[in-house]
Design a protein around this motif. Sequence first.
Motif: not given
Length: 531
Positions: A35-38, A45, A48-49, A51, A85-86, A244
């Motif tokens: 969930r929301g892996i960045s 990058q 980005t977020s 799931d 993040a995530g 993404v």
Amino acid sequence: MKKSWLPIHGSAPLGKHPDSEARNGTFDGTVVALRGISKTYPGVQALTSVDLDIFPGTVHAISGENGAGKSTLSKVICGLEQPDAGEVYIDNKRVHLTSPQDARLLGVSAVPQELSLVPHMSVAENLCVAAFPARSGMVSRNALRAKAQPVLDSLGLSIDPFSELSEHSPGIQQLVMIGRSFVGKARIIILDEPTAALTEPEVAHLFEVVEKAKDAGTAFILVSHRLQDLSRIADTVTVLRDGVKIVTKPMSEMSHDDIVKAMVGRPVERFTHEIQNRAGIDFEVKSGQIKMPPRLSVKNLSSPGKFEDISFELNPGEIVGMGGLLGAGRSEVARAIFGVDNYDSGTVEVNGVPHRIRNPREAFRAGIVMVPEERKSQGLVLDMTIEENFALSQPEVISKGGWLSRTRSAQLARDLIGKLSVKAAGAGVPVGTLSGGNQQKVVIARCFLNDFPVYIFDEPTRGVDVNAKFQIYRLINGLAKGGAGVLVISSELSELLAIADRILVMRDGRLVDDIPAMGATEERILSSAMV
């Protein structure tokens, strides 16, 4: 309950639809949920977020262009990378994976594209390397056999567990690597481009193993550019673009064109190869129509134990494919022509001039350039930058008066990065930080530092996405249009049929067929390679 034929046991229930959502902190039926892996690297990058839901007893394919984030996502799942993040959930429990060991303890195992095996150890030792059955510091041969034999049986391999791994084909070595996951009782197995170096029979065998493991409850995450593999084995496909998640759907609802469009954000034009020349056809040069000698003429080339009596020609403007099973001697012939390996007898001529080439530097001087099969061990210095790798390969191109021109070096590097659409923050980044496909583009880009009469490409599109494949095909076609002779070695029959004017087939170290493009079919090539 289906019979437990593997030494692994899935603990999660067989799952729900891949679009299942989290309810009350749980993820219905998933064995892995992201969930929301960045994730960010310097200048890139990577994710980005994102799931993602992985279900037991399924194959979930991750596809996308080179640099789309596929490898980064798989590294997060197996503990090689930590997200910025995530959240990661395994069996509905939030976990923090700080290493592959953390992931293995939870049943997650990864089979990388470059196999991490020890060739001179036995098959059994390679299978059990992470958990040798030992007592008082001594490994028990009987215990090692007892641990390895059930795995070999489940893999459908009738081989001696104490035979040296190097004696076996790449296909068997690939299965041994997967078997290592079974020894560790993995419930989630990540396969990164597992068929890249396999023949069609070996691919079929691998997929049989995967299907049976699915029946036992194992979840597979398949990272692959080969759309035909996705069609044959994947239940669900997720497409990433620039880090993404673009779409996740059942594979049955996605055509190849749908996947490609999701990967690049637009329909990809099909590559169409126009046959430029055939043997005996004059090639047009600026001075008019003249008869030219073959760009490359190989006569009676032999190296006992590797290949025997190899003879063929590359004419100006001609693309010649070379097919055959792994171990047939294709790469060995190319390495001998390029001076990497010695040959005992025979001759090599470039533009009608005989050469005795003893190393790659002499091959360059004779007018031959080669893209090797293994980019990491043979084609690149991973700790050096893109620009430095270009400079290392042909320093005379970017030097002036014996001194390296940094201005010219930097400009050439920028031009080549743009020409092949290499995804990188700049020419000054280490090659080892790039995705595998972008590393391959760097290897190929070095061929364009200068004009050569002869180009040899050994597995040029291994590990690159479909859009990059068409780019490479067009570049190869452009070399032929410019009058070069091009030899392309490939394990993908569809690739040979797409780009070659004629196809040479090798079997057991001998050249057994020379098939004009108009009469070439996959069946004809396989028949010649296997009979």
